[in-house]
Motif scaffolding. Sequence first.
Motif, PDB file in Angstrom:
ATOM      1  N   GLU A   1      17.098  54.411  -5.746  1.00 49.67           N
ATOM      2  CA  GLU A   1      15.934  55.244  -6.060  1.00 49.67           C
ATOM      3  C   GLU A   1      15.128  54.703  -7.237  1.00 49.67           C
ATOM      4  O   GLU A   1      15.693  54.237  -8.226  1.00 49.67           O
ATOM      5  CB  GLU A   1      16.384  56.670  -6.390  1.00 49.67           C
ATOM      6  CG  GLU A   1      16.846  57.448  -5.201  1.00 49.67           C
ATOM      7  CD  GLU A   1      17.375  58.825  -5.574  1.00 49.67           C
ATOM      8  OE1 GLU A   1      17.555  59.122  -6.769  1.00 49.67           O
ATOM      9  OE2 GLU A   1      17.615  59.602  -4.637  1.00 49.67           O
TER      10      GLU A   1
ATOM     11  N   ASP B   1      14.791  56.247   3.943  1.00 48.96           N
ATOM     12  CA  ASP B   1      14.620  57.119   5.108  1.00 48.96           C
ATOM     13  C   ASP B   1      15.611  56.753   6.216  1.00 48.96           C
ATOM     14  O   ASP B   1      16.220  57.634   6.832  1.00 48.96           O
ATOM     15  CB  ASP B   1      13.181  57.023   5.629  1.00 48.96           C
ATOM     16  CG  ASP B   1      12.905  58.022   6.731  1.00 48.96           C
ATOM     17  OD1 ASP B   1      13.130  59.235   6.514  1.00 48.96           O
ATOM     18  OD2 ASP B   1      12.458  57.595   7.819  1.00 48.96           O
TER      19      ASP B   1
ATOM     20  N   ARG C   1      22.522  55.898  -2.847  1.00 46.80           N
ATOM     21  CA  ARG C   1      21.080  56.184  -2.801  1.00 46.80           C
ATOM     22  C   ARG C   1      20.508  56.198  -4.220  1.00 46.80           C
ATOM     23  O   ARG C   1      19.408  55.722  -4.461  1.00 46.80           O
ATOM     24  CB  ARG C   1      20.811  57.500  -2.097  1.00 46.80           C
ATOM     25  CG  ARG C   1      21.139  57.485  -0.619  1.00 46.80           C
ATOM     26  CD  ARG C   1      20.899  58.837   0.023  1.00 46.80           C
ATOM     27  NE  ARG C   1      19.505  59.233  -0.074  1.00 46.80           N
ATOM     28  CZ  ARG C   1      18.521  58.746   0.692  1.00 46.80           C
ATOM     29  NH1 ARG C   1      18.789  57.844   1.617  1.00 46.80           N
ATOM     30  NH2 ARG C   1      17.285  59.150   0.539  1.00 46.80           N
TER      31      ARG C   1
ATOM     32  N   THR D   1      10.469  48.288   3.024  1.00 52.58           N
ATOM     33  CA  THR D   1      10.100  48.980   1.793  1.00 52.58           C
ATOM     34  C   THR D   1      11.243  49.874   1.335  1.00 52.58           C
ATOM     35  O   THR D   1      12.091  50.277   2.142  1.00 52.58           O
ATOM     36  CB  THR D   1       8.850  49.857   2.011  1.00 52.58           C
ATOM     37  OG1 THR D   1       9.193  50.929   2.907  1.00 52.58           O
ATOM     38  CG2 THR D   1       7.671  49.042   2.550  1.00 52.58           C
TER      39      THR D   1
ATOM     40  N   ASP E   1      11.052  53.005   0.617  1.00 49.19           N
ATOM     41  CA  ASP E   1      10.949  54.271   1.360  1.00 49.19           C
ATOM     42  C   ASP E   1      11.548  54.158   2.750  1.00 49.19           C
ATOM     43  O   ASP E   1      12.253  55.061   3.206  1.00 49.19           O
ATOM     44  CB  ASP E   1       9.490  54.735   1.462  1.00 49.19           C
ATOM     45  CG  ASP E   1       8.952  55.257   0.149  1.00 49.19           C
ATOM     46  OD1 ASP E   1       9.754  55.586  -0.756  1.00 49.19           O
ATOM     47  OD2 ASP E   1       7.714  55.335   0.019  1.00 49.19           O
ATOM     48  N   TYR E   2      11.274  53.060   3.437  1.00 47.92           N
ATOM     49  CA  TYR E   2      11.829  52.862   4.774  1.00 47.92           C
ATOM     50  C   TYR E   2      13.356  52.825   4.714  1.00 47.92           C
ATOM     51  O   TYR E   2      14.035  53.462   5.520  1.00 47.92           O
ATOM     52  CB  TYR E   2      11.295  51.566   5.402  1.00 47.92           C
ATOM     53  CG  TYR E   2      11.997  51.221   6.700  1.00 47.92           C
ATOM     54  CD1 TYR E   2      11.636  51.850   7.886  1.00 47.92           C
ATOM     55  CD2 TYR E   2      13.036  50.293   6.727  1.00 47.92           C
ATOM     56  CE1 TYR E   2      12.303  51.560   9.077  1.00 47.92           C
ATOM     57  CE2 TYR E   2      13.700  49.992   7.909  1.00 47.92           C
ATOM     58  CZ  TYR E   2      13.330  50.632   9.080  1.00 47.92           C
ATOM     59  OH  TYR E   2      13.998  50.344  10.250  1.00 47.92           O
TER      60      TYR E   2
END
Length: 172
Positions: free
Chosen positions: A34, A106, A30, A100, A102-103
Motif C-alpha cells: 500500500e 485489486d 497488502r 499498476t 491498484d491493479y
Amino acid sequence: MSLPPTDPTEAPHGRQGLEEFLDYYRAVVRRKVEGLESSDLNRTVATSSLTLGGIIKHLSLVEEIWFLEDILGQELSKPWSAVDWTAQHDWDFQSAADDTPDYLLDLHAKACEQSRQILTGIADLDTLAARKPSQGDRFNVRWILIHLIEEYARHVGHADLIRENIDGAVGD
C-alpha cells in the motif's frame, strides 16, 4: 501505510485460528504494498529478482490455484488461464512489472474474497480437494489452509526486507 491488521484471537478454536492467521497474513502483505508507486513495486534487494509487485501477484495466483482449481476442481480464470505456464513458469512474478499498484491490489483482493466465499461453503476441514495431485493423496482443506499460512508467512518475510529497503518502513 494503513493501520496494522488485527491480531488473531489468542485462544481460537481450530478453524477460527486458521482463518484468522491466513487473513492476518493477507492483510500484512497488502500493507507492505500500500502507498507505493509502480517503480517501488518493481524494486529488488541485493541480487534477488523478487519484487513486492511479484509477491502480491504470485499470492493472488496461489489463492486461485488452491481454492478454485484444487478445492473446487475448476479451471483458473484470467489472467492465469491465458498463460503458458510451461514456457513461462515465473510469469506471475515477472509480469507484475507491467501492472499498476491498484491493479495488483485489486487482483489480490478479488482472489482473497473468492477464497473466503469458497471456504464459507465448506463445513468440514477434513473435506478433500476435488483435484487429485499427480502423486499421492488429495489434500484436505485443513492442510491447504496451513500451507497457505506458511506461503504467506514466507513471502511476508521477503516483503519486510524489500519494503524496509524502499522507505525504511518496518513492522507487522
